[in-house]
Design a protein around this motif. Sequence first.
Motif, short mmCIF file in Angstrom:
data_model
loop_
_atom_site.label_atom_id
_atom_site.label_comp_id
_atom_site.label_asym_id
_atom_site.label_seq_id
_atom_site.Cartn_x
_atom_site.Cartn_y
_atom_site.Cartn_z
N ALA A 1 14.44 2.65 10.30
CA ALA A 1 14.64 2.39 8.87
C ALA A 1 13.53 3.03 8.03
O ALA A 1 13.65 3.17 6.82
CB ALA A 1 14.70 0.89 8.60
N LEU A 2 12.42 3.45 8.70
CA LEU A 2 11.29 4.06 8.00
C LEU A 2 11.36 5.59 8.01
O LEU A 2 10.41 6.26 7.59
CB LEU A 2 9.96 3.62 8.65
CG LEU A 2 9.71 2.12 8.71
CD1 LEU A 2 8.45 1.83 9.53
CD2 LEU A 2 9.57 1.55 7.29
N ALA B 1 3.53 9.90 7.07
CA ALA B 1 2.42 9.29 7.80
C ALA B 1 1.93 8.01 7.13
O ALA B 1 1.32 7.16 7.77
CB ALA B 1 1.26 10.28 7.92
N GLU B 2 2.23 7.87 5.82
CA GLU B 2 1.76 6.68 5.10
C GLU B 2 2.40 5.40 5.66
O GLU B 2 1.89 4.30 5.41
CB GLU B 2 2.02 6.81 3.59
CG GLU B 2 3.49 6.71 3.15
CD GLU B 2 4.24 8.05 3.25
OE1 GLU B 2 3.74 8.97 3.92
OE2 GLU B 2 5.33 8.14 2.65
N ARG C 1 4.85 1.41 11.52
CA ARG C 1 5.39 1.79 12.84
C ARG C 1 4.57 1.13 13.95
O ARG C 1 5.11 0.64 14.95
CB ARG C 1 5.40 3.32 12.97
CG ARG C 1 6.36 4.00 12.01
CD ARG C 1 6.40 5.53 12.15
NE ARG C 1 7.26 6.10 11.11
CZ ARG C 1 6.82 6.69 9.99
NH1 ARG C 1 5.51 6.82 9.77
NH2 ARG C 1 7.69 7.15 9.10
N ALA C 2 3.25 1.13 13.76
CA ALA C 2 2.37 0.50 14.76
C ALA C 2 2.64 -1.01 14.83
O ALA C 2 2.62 -1.61 15.91
CB ALA C 2 0.90 0.75 14.40
N ALA D 1 0.83 -1.21 0.00
CA ALA D 1 0.00 0.00 0.00
C ALA D 1 0.87 1.27 0.00
O ALA D 1 0.53 2.28 -0.61
CB ALA D 1 -0.94 -0.01 1.21
N LEU D 2 2.01 1.17 0.66
CA LEU D 2 2.97 2.28 0.71
C LEU D 2 3.42 2.68 -0.69
O LEU D 2 3.73 3.84 -0.96
CB LEU D 2 4.18 1.79 1.52
CG LEU D 2 5.09 2.73 2.26
CD1 LEU D 2 4.32 3.58 3.24
CD2 LEU D 2 6.16 1.93 3.01
N PHE D 3 3.49 1.68 -1.58
CA PHE D 3 3.97 1.92 -2.95
C PHE D 3 2.84 1.88 -3.97
O PHE D 3 3.09 1.73 -5.17
CB PHE D 3 5.05 0.89 -3.31
CG PHE D 3 6.27 0.99 -2.44
CD1 PHE D 3 7.19 2.01 -2.61
CD2 PHE D 3 6.50 0.07 -1.41
CE1 PHE D 3 8.31 2.12 -1.81
CE2 PHE D 3 7.61 0.17 -0.60
CZ PHE D 3 8.51 1.20 -0.79
#
Lengths: 278, 278
Positions: free
Chosen positions: B255-256, B261-262, B267-268, B41-43
């Motif tokens: 590393a992120l 925010a995407e 992170r969670a 989803a990030l990409f």
Amino acid sequence: MLGALMPSVEGGEARLIEAMRYATLGGGKRLRGFLVMEVAALFDAEPEGALRAAASAEMLHAYSLVHDDLPAMDDDDLRRGQPSTHIKFDEATAILAGDALQTLAFATIADPATHPDAEARIALVVALADASGAAGMVGGQMIDMEGEGHALPLAAIERLHALKTGRLIRYSAEAGAILGRAGPEVRDRVAAYGRDLGAAFQVADDVLDATASAEELGKTAGKDAEAGKSTFVALLGIDGARAEAERLARQATKALAGFGAEADGLRALARYVVERRN
Amino acid sequence: MLGALMPSVEGGEARLIEAMRYATLGGGKRLRGFLVMEVAALFDAEPEGALRAAASAEMLHAYSLVHDDLPAMDDDDLRRGQPSTHIKFDEATAILAGDALQTLAFATIADPATHPDAEARIALVVALADASGAAGMVGGQMIDMEGEGHALPLAAIERLHALKTGRLIRYSAEAGAILGRAGPEVRDRVAAYGRDLGAAFQVADDVLDATASAEELGKTAGKDAEAGKSTFVALLGIDGARAEAERLARQATKALAGFGAEADGLRALARYVVERRN
């Protein structure tokens, strides 16, 4: 080549890799690898890629033998005249060596060294997965286990072996055509040859299992009948099964009608699988 | 989706496919599949391809659990609160179901429905093979078996788990980036996140194994210590292992840093793996 593709032996996983080498490099007829090379040569495919695809077929075959020989499966202590992998090592190592050989077969054909074109490599991966999974080799082995102690009709035995043995032999023929970027029509003819060759091989194997000694076979003889498995010999008799193997070998050769002298090696292979003594 | 990718149940191999479904669809955290979906989803990768890659990670994970639970391996009768596959079915069926699930994982990502570009699909195959074979998950399991009854140093335990659990979690992160055709530098950052997330997950798993009940875990608790396996808790103590898991989770999140925010879902997820109770 097959040896060079095995990881080197070091670290806590040394025993795993020793077992992978033992299972793969301990002889055998190399029918599947030879078939890849012969078909690849027919299409002038690069020898390095052909050797890698040949190795993938032999790795997958070796993995299936290691798992089939396990105590929970066919429980066979002897393979190619040597202790089976779980006897030479132990059951856990044999399970893991089989698992890793399956992975290595896919890794070997996915590598760019096999073919410059990603389309060709992914076609090999798809063909190998078709040959080896629930709708191929593993599905056939499951039907074989389920059939123990039952008398199966001829059509069921044919289907069992088409999955268990035939699909990987057909893959070996198709792989050569994929590497040579043969068109779909030619690829289908080569696949038909591989399918019939695999069927002839299996019927001839049943005849050998019923007639040859363990020394000639390098594995326990008469094992299938003893395990209550249905065989071609039980259904057709020894002469009937021999005749069926020869019919299938002729049918395989017919699929090569469109090729000239360059396919003579494949024609000789069809004769070999029904005339061999081990 | 995972269910839809399983073959339908018919013929002599019905029992095999039932076992494959049982092993794969019986719950579990779906950490690996979730990770593929989040990174994809990030990409902005297509959801269907992401679901297929997610399924490949869950199938490979399920196969490894089925084989690890076998009597010759960890001999575990309980998995996710249910009978292990070889208890529910039998050993032969469990071995074959694991074998066929490995094949199905490769078949699923090699299929054109996963990505229109053969280069992307072959990159997935290479990454999955790297994660699962002798230099990945299976190698890690072998080191784990070999290490029973010996006290391993911290570096050896870290390497064991980086192979056995970490590589497939890293694959899950990388798969999302491959599907989104991320460049090598971004793909490396996502892989580093996956690597550290996997390490944090495993240390937290050791803490849970030492502190939670079998009911909470859905599997036998305290099993590793009982089998004489070296654990992070044995070496670092419970508090020390908790602190190490948190350090690794923070490192994963670092590393992120290049994402906004995407990447909050990822992170969670890093917090979740160290705070979970099963």
